[in-house]
Design an enzyme around this catalytic site. Structure first.
Site, PDB file in Angstrom:
ATOM      1  N   LYS A 135       0.832  -1.203   0.000  1.00 19.22           N
ATOM      2  CA  LYS A 135       0.000   0.000   0.000  1.00 19.22           C
ATOM      3  C   LYS A 135       0.868   1.255   0.000  1.00 19.22           C
ATOM      4  O   LYS A 135       1.835   1.355   0.756  1.00 19.22           O
ATOM      5  CB  LYS A 135      -0.947  -0.003   1.203  1.00 19.22           C
ATOM      6  CG  LYS A 135      -2.054  -1.051   1.082  1.00 19.22           C
ATOM      7  CD  LYS A 135      -3.049  -0.959   2.220  1.00 19.22           C
ATOM      8  CE  LYS A 135      -4.157  -1.990   2.063  1.00 19.22           C
ATOM      9  NZ  LYS A 135      -5.069  -1.667   0.955  1.00 19.22           N
ATOM     10  N   ASP A 164      -1.102  -0.463  -4.164  1.00 21.10           N
ATOM     11  CA  ASP A 164      -2.490  -0.087  -3.866  1.00 21.10           C
ATOM     12  C   ASP A 164      -2.490   1.266  -3.172  1.00 21.10           C
ATOM     13  O   ASP A 164      -1.985   1.405  -2.059  1.00 21.10           O
ATOM     14  CB  ASP A 164      -3.137  -1.143  -2.971  1.00 21.10           C
ATOM     15  CG  ASP A 164      -4.594  -0.843  -2.668  1.00 21.10           C
ATOM     16  OD1 ASP A 164      -5.147   0.106  -3.252  1.00 21.10           O
ATOM     17  OD2 ASP A 164      -5.185  -1.563  -1.838  1.00 21.10           O
ATOM     18  N   GLU A 190      -3.330  -0.193  -8.125  1.00 22.34           N
ATOM     19  CA  GLU A 190      -4.722  -0.324  -7.702  1.00 22.34           C
ATOM     20  C   GLU A 190      -5.264   1.010  -7.187  1.00 22.34           C
ATOM     21  O   GLU A 190      -4.643   1.653  -6.333  1.00 22.34           O
ATOM     22  CB  GLU A 190      -4.794  -1.389  -6.604  1.00 22.34           C
ATOM     23  CG  GLU A 190      -6.187  -1.817  -6.209  1.00 22.34           C
ATOM     24  CD  GLU A 190      -6.141  -3.015  -5.275  1.00 22.34           C
ATOM     25  OE1 GLU A 190      -6.991  -3.068  -4.360  1.00 22.34           O
ATOM     26  OE2 GLU A 190      -5.275  -3.897  -5.456  1.00 22.34           O
ATOM     27  N   ASP A 215     -10.817  -0.480  -7.487  1.00 22.03           N
ATOM     28  CA  ASP A 215     -11.201  -1.160  -6.252  1.00 22.03           C
ATOM     29  C   ASP A 215     -12.341  -0.403  -5.581  1.00 22.03           C
ATOM     30  O   ASP A 215     -13.507  -0.774  -5.688  1.00 22.03           O
ATOM     31  CB  ASP A 215      -9.991  -1.276  -5.330  1.00 22.03           C
ATOM     32  CG  ASP A 215     -10.265  -2.123  -4.098  1.00 22.03           C
ATOM     33  OD1 ASP A 215     -11.364  -2.695  -3.987  1.00 22.03           O
ATOM     34  OD2 ASP A 215      -9.383  -2.215  -3.233  1.00 22.03           O
ATOM     35  N   LYS A 239     -14.386  -7.314  -4.014  1.00 22.16           N
ATOM     36  CA  LYS A 239     -14.405  -7.751  -2.624  1.00 22.16           C
ATOM     37  C   LYS A 239     -15.784  -8.380  -2.385  1.00 22.16           C
ATOM     38  O   LYS A 239     -16.750  -7.681  -2.076  1.00 22.16           O
ATOM     39  CB  LYS A 239     -14.161  -6.558  -1.685  1.00 22.16           C
ATOM     40  CG  LYS A 239     -12.725  -6.038  -1.732  1.00 22.16           C
ATOM     41  CD  LYS A 239     -12.554  -4.847  -0.812  1.00 22.16           C
ATOM     42  CE  LYS A 239     -11.084  -4.583  -0.523  1.00 22.16           C
ATOM     43  NZ  LYS A 239     -10.250  -4.432  -1.716  1.00 22.16           N
TER      44      LYS A 239
END
Length: 311
Positions: A135, A164, A190, A215, A239
């Site tokens: 991240k 991400d 992402e 996302d 998700k």
């Protein structure tokens, strides 16, 4: 079916830092359906409200008012405004007809943010992971670029690396990271920008070789439909625990050719199994699925009956 539920709180081993803030505990709800002949199906409600799902309080209120006994009509009537509840109840119902574990598939391991990733990747690699997600957007760009260069140099050549940003970059920062990715072979970046900057992400996608994966922009099925209608043709992160009805997701995916990567929301083994089942059905088998997250919690049992009793 007899319907039971109980809420839980699980502390992370170490807080998870993202551009949304620091996450110390994972809260959710376990569900249990029991038939007259004693068969049991388990499900899980694991909301993430900053991704667009209902809140935990809204999910609890729904559980408190769910009519007894539960049948398929009642489950089908759960409104789209409660996507995590839809997933939890449908998954529990499916547990009666398909209780088997999903097949093994490659998974992507989530690294800690910042410099901690430089020491965290190796035990995960030794455990068999070959794809890692890191991240970004939580520290200064120059510092993160330095950490990234060190991480990229340390990883074995057979590893894939994803970044991400959780929507935390500016367009200029996103372009910089995509340029770096073009030179260093990132699998994808992402959600570089917030969902409100969808058209900017479409433009960035066409300007660089490195793929962009949506996302937060596609957290629910209605959001995914909106992005496809407005021209998105890149990678999509699903998700499932907050996407809504698994049945509706299957119907939608049957009508579209999508590059899908399924990903965890730090659910327990109950929600994880249901999500991996969908990943095995619908995900892009050439990509690792984003379920390499178990190291973020103390080990828990894979026995659903024991999990129900003790979590």
């Amino acid at each position: 079916m007899k319907f039971e539920w109980r809420s839980y709180v699980r502390p992370f081993v170490k807080p998870l830092r993202t551009t949304h803030g620091e996450w110390r505990d994972r809260s959710g709800i376990l569900l249990k359906l029991t038939s007259a002949d004693g068969r049991v199906g388990y499900g899980e409600i694991a909301p993430v409200p900053w991704f667009g799902s209902e809140t935990l309080q809204q999910a609890i209120a729904w559980c408190q008012h769910m009519p007894q006994p539960v049948n398929q009509a009642a489950i089908a009537a759960i409104p789209d405004a409660l996507p995590a509840c839809q997933f939890g109840l449908e998954s529990a119902w499916e547990g009666f007809t398909n209780p088997a574990a999903p097949p093994a598939m490659p998974l992507s391991a989530l690294l800690p943010t910042g410099a901690a990733a430089l020491s965290a990747w190796e035990p995960l690699w030794q455990a068999g992971y070959r794809t890692f997600k890191w991240k970004i957007g939580v520290a200064a760009l120059a510092q993160e670029l330095t950490w990234f260069a060190a991480l990229h140099s340390a990883l074995p050549p057979d590893c894939h690396l994803r970044l991400d940003a959780n929507g935390g970059l500016t367009p200029d920062q996103a372009a910089h990271w995509l340029e770096v990715g073009d030179h260093m072979g990132l699998e994808y970046l992402e959600q570089p920008l917030p969902p409100t900057q969808f058209h900017e992400m479409v433009a960035l996608q066409s300007a660089f070789t490195t793929a962009i994966a949506l996302d937060e922009s596609v957290a629910t099925l209605s959001q995914l439909r909106h992005c496809l209608e407005h021209g998105w043709r890149g990678v999509v992160i699903i998700k499932p625990a907050i996407a809504g009805s698994p049945a509706k997701l299957r119907q939608f995916c049957a009508k579209h050719s999508l590059d899908l990567v399924f990903s965890s929301v730090f659910e327990t083994a109950i929600g994880r199994q249901a999500g991996l089942r969908l990943a095995a059905e619908l995900g892009n088998r050439d990509r690792a699925m984003g379920y390499g997250t178990t190291q973020w919690f103390h080990p828990d049992t894979q026995n659903f009956d024991a999990l129900w009793q003790h979590l």
